[in-house]
Scaffold this motif. Structure first.
Motif, short mmCIF file in Angstrom:
data_model
loop_
_atom_site.label_atom_id
_atom_site.label_comp_id
_atom_site.label_asym_id
_atom_site.label_seq_id
_atom_site.Cartn_x
_atom_site.Cartn_y
_atom_site.Cartn_z
N LYS A 44 0.84 -1.19 0.00
CA LYS A 44 0.00 0.00 0.00
C LYS A 44 0.88 1.25 0.00
CE LYS A 44 -4.22 -1.56 -0.06
NZ LYS A 44 -5.12 -1.26 -1.20
N TYR A 45 0.61 2.16 -0.91
CA TYR A 45 1.40 3.38 -1.02
C TYR A 45 1.00 4.34 0.09
CZ TYR A 45 3.47 7.60 -3.02
OH TYR A 45 4.19 8.75 -3.22
N ASN A 46 1.98 4.78 0.87
CA ASN A 46 1.74 5.68 2.01
C ASN A 46 2.32 7.06 1.65
OD1 ASN A 46 1.67 7.08 4.45
ND2 ASN A 46 2.16 5.28 5.67
N GLU A 47 1.48 7.92 1.12
CA GLU A 47 1.93 9.24 0.67
C GLU A 47 2.47 10.08 1.83
OE1 GLU A 47 0.29 12.99 -2.04
OE2 GLU A 47 -1.02 11.29 -1.55
N LYS A 48 1.83 9.96 2.99
CA LYS A 48 2.29 10.71 4.16
C LYS A 48 3.71 10.32 4.54
CE LYS A 48 1.17 11.63 9.02
NZ LYS A 48 0.27 11.30 10.15
N ARG A 49 4.01 9.04 4.48
CA ARG A 49 5.34 8.55 4.82
C ARG A 49 6.38 9.08 3.82
NH1 ARG A 49 8.55 7.41 8.95
NH2 ARG A 49 9.87 5.58 8.65
N VAL A 50 6.02 9.14 2.56
CA VAL A 50 6.93 9.65 1.53
C VAL A 50 7.28 11.10 1.82
CG1 VAL A 50 7.19 10.15 -0.92
CG2 VAL A 50 6.08 8.03 -0.22
N HIS A 51 6.31 11.90 2.22
CA HIS A 51 6.57 13.30 2.53
C HIS A 51 7.38 13.46 3.81
CE1 HIS A 51 4.42 15.50 -0.60
NE2 HIS A 51 3.52 14.52 -0.59
N GLU A 52 7.27 12.50 4.71
CA GLU A 52 8.00 12.58 5.97
C GLU A 52 9.49 12.31 5.79
OE1 GLU A 52 6.14 9.75 8.50
OE2 GLU A 52 4.52 11.08 9.13
N ILE A 53 9.82 11.27 5.02
CA ILE A 53 11.23 10.84 4.94
C ILE A 53 11.81 10.90 3.53
CG2 ILE A 53 10.95 9.35 6.96
CD1 ILE A 53 10.85 6.95 5.12
N GLY A 54 11.00 11.29 2.56
CA GLY A 54 11.49 11.38 1.18
C GLY A 54 11.24 10.10 0.40
N PRO A 55 11.18 10.20 -0.93
CA PRO A 55 10.85 9.04 -1.77
C PRO A 55 11.82 7.88 -1.65
CG PRO A 55 10.66 11.09 -3.01
CD PRO A 55 11.32 11.43 -1.71
N ASP A 56 13.12 8.16 -1.54
CA ASP A 56 14.10 7.07 -1.55
C ASP A 56 14.05 6.23 -0.28
OD1 ASP A 56 16.23 7.17 -3.99
OD2 ASP A 56 15.35 9.13 -3.61
N LEU A 57 13.95 6.88 0.87
CA LEU A 57 13.89 6.11 2.12
C LEU A 57 12.55 5.38 2.25
CD1 LEU A 57 15.64 8.40 4.77
CD2 LEU A 57 16.60 6.55 3.37
N ALA A 58 11.48 6.01 1.78
CA ALA A 58 10.18 5.34 1.80
C ALA A 58 10.20 4.13 0.87
CB ALA A 58 9.08 6.31 1.37
N CYS A 59 10.87 4.27 -0.26
CA CYS A 59 11.00 3.15 -1.20
C CYS A 59 11.85 2.04 -0.59
CB CYS A 59 11.62 3.64 -2.50
SG CYS A 59 11.74 2.37 -3.79
N LEU A 60 12.93 2.41 0.08
CA LEU A 60 13.77 1.42 0.77
C LEU A 60 12.95 0.66 1.79
CD1 LEU A 60 16.50 0.20 1.69
CD2 LEU A 60 16.78 2.21 3.17
N GLU A 61 12.14 1.36 2.55
CA GLU A 61 11.29 0.75 3.57
C GLU A 61 10.34 -0.26 2.94
OE1 GLU A 61 9.80 2.96 7.47
OE2 GLU A 61 8.53 3.43 5.74
N TRP A 62 9.70 0.15 1.83
CA TRP A 62 8.78 -0.75 1.12
C TRP A 62 9.50 -1.99 0.60
CZ3 TRP A 62 9.15 -0.75 -4.54
CH2 TRP A 62 8.30 -1.69 -5.14
N LEU A 63 10.64 -1.81 -0.01
CA LEU A 63 11.37 -2.93 -0.60
C LEU A 63 11.76 -3.97 0.46
CD1 LEU A 63 13.64 -0.93 -3.05
CD2 LEU A 63 11.98 -2.68 -3.72
N MET A 64 12.28 -3.51 1.58
CA MET A 64 12.73 -4.46 2.60
C MET A 64 11.56 -5.13 3.30
SD MET A 64 15.78 -4.22 1.85
CE MET A 64 16.22 -5.61 2.89
#
Length: 252
Positions: A44-64
């Motif tokens: 599930k895409y969490n837009e709020k999380r992306v704005h909190e930590i940036g796209p790359d770290l949010a993507c890293l979180e999703w991948l792991m």
């Protein structure tokens, strides 16, 4: 961990919605159930999380969380476990890099920094998401990553053509140089439409994509649109990555 185990349950099923006989029905139903679980758990895409930590770290979180094999960051750090990811994210957010030590800005970086002021000055460079439970919706996280160069998507059976659309319509279309997709029952001939938009590709390797019905046409379109890209898509002889077959094809 659950996502990684989930992706290994049962044989790889078909994504086709057409009738394939009574014997195939249990696999299709089970596949649909497995896919719904994967999407609800970690895609599930969490837009709020992306704005909190940036796209790359949010993507890293999703991948792991989906069980990706490894992610290499621009500072050289290689993340292979969820625990490493959880330690890395606060460290990256708290690290104050002097302006003189920051990497030189490239095309699109100024717009990126303006759009994502909370993003740290480290980003995803390479991803090996092999054998993970990444699904179509989760690829939204890849749409805005800063400067990804290499993406390996082998033995992943939850994403299809729709996932490649997020790559083609986002920043990876201008930065991705190396793409690998092996053993995916959801990629079809239609995927080539989105692949043609990845203008920076220099290597594209495909193998064992059973729903690509016109392999030679698939290859021909990619080579015509991306003349600087080395495209390999060998015929299926054995189950694997197709590397040896690709080398033979290249020598010919």
């Amino acid at each position: 961990m659950f996502a990684r185990c989930l992706s290994r349950l049962t044989a790889t099923p078909s994504c086709s919605t057409s009738s394939r006989g009574a014997a195939a029905l249990p696999s299709i139903n089970l596949y649909s159930f497995r896919r719904r679980i994967a999407e609800k758990l970690s895609n599930k895409y969490n837009e709020k999380r992306v704005h909190e930590i940036g796209p790359d770290l949010a993507c890293l979180e999703w991948l792991m969380e989906c069980g990706a094999t490894s992610v290499r960051m621009s500072d050289g750090q290689i993340i292979t476990r969820q625990r490493e990811m959880r330690d890395y994210i606060p460290h990256a957010l708290s690290e104050n890099i002097p302006s003189s030590d920051r990497p030189a800005l490239q095309v699109g970086d100024i717009g990126y920094e303006k759009q994502w002021p909370n993003a740290p000055h480290t980003w995803i460079v390479e991803v090996d998401a092999s054998d993970s439970a990444i699904a179509n919706e989760g690829f939204t996280y890849l749409r805005d990553v800063r400067r990804i160069e290499k993406l390996k998507l082998n033995f992943c059976d939850y994403f299809g053509d729709e996932a490649l659309k997020f790559l083609a319509q986002g920043r990876p279309a201008q930065t991705l140089t190396d793409l690998e997709i092996v053993l995916n029952p959801c990629i079809t001939d239609g995927a080539v439409y989105w692949l043609l938009k990845l203008k920076s590709l220099r290597r594209a390797h495909f193998y064992f994509l059973p729903y690509v019905a016109h392999r030679q046409g698939f290859i021909r379109q990619l080579k015509m649109a991306l003349p600087r890209c080395n495209v390999t898509f060998p015929e299926v002889d054995t189950i694997g990555f197709g590397y040896e077959d690709a080398k033979k094809t290249k020598r010919k």
